[in-house]
Write an enzyme that holds these catalytic residues in place. Structure first.
Site, PDB file in Angstrom:
ATOM      1  N   HIS A   1       0.826  -1.212   0.000  1.00 27.08           N
ATOM      2  CA  HIS A   1       0.000   0.000   0.000  1.00 27.08           C
ATOM      3  C   HIS A   1       0.852   1.250   0.000  1.00 27.08           C
ATOM      4  CE1 HIS A   1       0.603   0.592   4.430  1.00 27.08           C
ATOM      5  NE2 HIS A   1       0.574  -0.722   4.472  1.00 27.08           N
TER       6      HIS A   1
ATOM      7  N   ASP B   1      -0.610   4.179   0.854  1.00 27.77           N
ATOM      8  CA  ASP B   1      -1.151   5.100   1.866  1.00 27.77           C
ATOM      9  C   ASP B   1      -0.440   4.897   3.207  1.00 27.77           C
ATOM     10  OD1 ASP B   1      -2.454   2.548   2.007  1.00 27.77           O
ATOM     11  OD2 ASP B   1      -3.984   3.399   3.329  1.00 27.77           O
TER      12      ASP B   1
ATOM     13  N   ASP C   1       6.218   1.422   7.176  1.00 29.39           N
ATOM     14  CA  ASP C   1       4.902   0.874   6.816  1.00 29.39           C
ATOM     15  C   ASP C   1       4.292   1.743   5.741  1.00 29.39           C
ATOM     16  OD1 ASP C   1       2.531  -0.494   6.775  1.00 29.39           O
ATOM     17  OD2 ASP C   1       1.846   0.177   8.727  1.00 29.39           O
TER      18      ASP C   1
ATOM     19  N   GLU D   1      -5.149   0.729   2.501  1.00 28.64           N
ATOM     20  CA  GLU D   1      -4.932  -0.449   3.348  1.00 28.64           C
ATOM     21  C   GLU D   1      -5.140  -0.053   4.789  1.00 28.64           C
ATOM     22  OE1 GLU D   1      -3.045  -3.491   5.819  1.00 28.64           O
ATOM     23  OE2 GLU D   1      -2.496  -1.394   5.731  1.00 28.64           O
ATOM     24  N   GLU D   2      -4.749   1.182   5.118  1.00 26.85           N
ATOM     25  CA  GLU D   2      -4.832   1.645   6.507  1.00 26.85           C
ATOM     26  C   GLU D   2      -6.244   2.125   6.844  1.00 26.85           C
ATOM     27  OE1 GLU D   2      -2.487   0.959   8.308  1.00 26.85           O
ATOM     28  OE2 GLU D   2      -0.529   1.260   7.360  1.00 26.85           O
TER      29      GLU D   2
ATOM     30  N   GLU E   1       4.419  -5.955   4.128  1.00 31.71           N
ATOM     31  CA  GLU E   1       4.161  -5.436   5.482  1.00 31.71           C
ATOM     32  C   GLU E   1       5.369  -5.662   6.386  1.00 31.71           C
ATOM     33  OE1 GLU E   1       1.804  -3.681   6.640  1.00 31.71           O
ATOM     34  OE2 GLU E   1       0.344  -3.813   5.007  1.00 31.71           O
TER      35      GLU E   1
ATOM     36  N   HIS F   1       3.246   3.224  12.680  1.00 29.78           N
ATOM     37  CA  HIS F   1       2.097   4.035  13.126  1.00 29.78           C
ATOM     38  C   HIS F   1       2.460   4.998  14.261  1.00 29.78           C
ATOM     39  CE1 HIS F   1      -1.230   1.206  11.324  1.00 29.78           C
ATOM     40  NE2 HIS F   1      -0.125   1.215  10.603  1.00 29.78           N
TER      41      HIS F   1
HETATM   42 ZN   LIG Z   1       1.071  -1.560   6.324  1.00 30.31          ZN
END
Ligand SMILES: [Zn+2]
Length: 391
Positions: A74, A76, A107, A141-142, A170, A360
């Site tokens: 991803h 995003d 990520d 994805e998030e 990931e 995150h």
């Molecule tokens: Zn991810």
């Protein structure tokens, strides 16, 4: 500066908070188009939440015997959180102490850069591979994930396009790149339970029915089942299924009112030993046995999947061993990922990416020393899978 690092920085500079791709897929697609990939952008979702997906594919020379490997991920990223808490701006890639800082560093923009550079290097040494190569990207994805990878997978399934192997980028490593990969993930299913009672004055309980009180014995039984590992015992690849309440709510806010209903939110993370149906049945049984008046709405967020050791797992294990000397650990722990959608159209899916300690978080970062090995592991995996088509 390494080409992977350079490309990762280019991507991190794009503020691609879900569902905004912010041009990332264009940057990656352009590199692949130069290598003979055909690109297909699939947009999906309402105007105020438009998701961009990219399917890029380059057909190998093996004809009917061809195998397709797709790298998936991803573009995003999750929101930055308070900017003043970041040591450097989250969308200005910055180096400190051998680490690259920025939102998405881990990520998973570095993985995306490593995918593309690995493909470039592979094609430089193997210009006409028998292997077909693909890249599947989404900008959601998030977020809710309903207009992302699943849409591309459905489109591929509808036209009978096959993926034989898939590597999702990931972040899976615990301490060092390569120390852990995911060869499966648990399923996730949520329930929203509403236990009905009769609202009334606290001083006149005989005129009311307290739903919190009537639910309490059922709650104790559900907790006891969970704590005893009673949903299932897991298996060689999965830990036992677990059940957790995330929220209980009842009451009007007044201290003299018996609530009319209680709402309980809970979630299962389940192994391949259980199914949504088996777990639903068990919960209903418990609630019924306590004579509760209730409604219960279920949402299956994802089914569990498992890739048993085979061509892909072995190719990845060997690539990691050759590059780092590490004997990688296979794991199915952790949250869900888009691999759950891909597993429906691809039998062999693994997740392999950088160390996940800072994902995150404020000051997300990746160790620069981890970047080249990650790209090399991807490239070695391609070499290995290509070799399998020559025996
Ligand atoms: Zn991810």
């Amino acid at each position: 500066m390494s080409r992977t690092l350079q490309l990762a920085e280019q991507l991190i500079s794009r503020p691609s908070v879900t569902p905004d791709d912010a041009g990332c897929q264009g940057i990656l697609g352009e590199r692949l188009a130069r290598l003979g990939f055909s690109l297909e952008t699939i947009e999906s979702g309402p105007a105020d939440f438009r998701v961009t997906n990219l399917w890029a594919v380059r057909t190998g020379t093996a004809g009917a015997e061809s195998r397709t490997i797709a790298f998936a991920g991803h573009t995003d990223v999750v929101p930055t959180g308070p900017l003043e808490q970041w040591t450097s701006h989250p969308f200005t890639p910055t180096h400190r102490d051998g680490k690259l800082y920025g939102r998405g560093a881990c990520d998973m923009k570095t993985s995306l850069a490593a995918f593309v550079v690995a493909i470039e290097e592979f094609l430089a040494t193997t210009p006409d591979p028998r292997l077909s190569l693909a890249l599947l990207l989404t900008s959601d994805e998030e977020g809710p994930g309903v207009d992302g990878t699943v849409v591309v997978c459905n489109a591929l399934a509808a036209r009978g396009e096959r993926i034989d192997y898939c590597i999702v980028g990931e972040p899976t490593a615990v301490e060092r790149c390569g120390d852990m990969i995911k060869n499966g993930r648990r399923g996730t299913m949520s329930g929203k339970l509403t236990v009905k009672g009769v609202q009334g004055h606290i001083a006149y309980p005989h005129l009311a029915k307290n739903p919190v009180h009537s639910f309490a014995p059922a709650l104790a039984e559900l907790v006891a089942i969970n704590d005893a590992g009673g949903w299932d015992a897991g298996n060689e690849y999965f830990q036992p299924t677990s059940w957790q309440i995330s929220n209980i709510h009842a009451g009007t806010g007044a201290s003299n009112v018996i609530p009319g209903s209680a709402v309980i939110d809970f979630n299962f993370r389940f192994s391949t030993e259980s199914t949504p149906e088996s777990l639903q049945q068990r919960v209903h049984q418990v609630l019924d046995s306590h004579g509760l008046d209730f409604t219960l709405a279920w949402t299956v967020g994802g089914l569990p999947f498992l890739t048993k050791p085979g061509e892909l797992v072995e190719a990845v294990q060997k690539a990691i061993r050759d590059e780092t000397g590490i004997e990688t650990e296979l794991s199915t722990s952790g949250g869900t990922s888009d691999a759950r959608f891909i597993a429906k159209i691809c039998k062999q899916v693994v997740e392999l990416g950088p160390t996940n300690a800072s994902i995150h978080k404020i000051d997300e970062h990746i160790a620069v020393a981890e970047i080249e090995p990650l790209k090399n592991i991807y490239r070695r995996t391609l070499d290995r899978l290509e070799a399998l088509l020559h025996v």
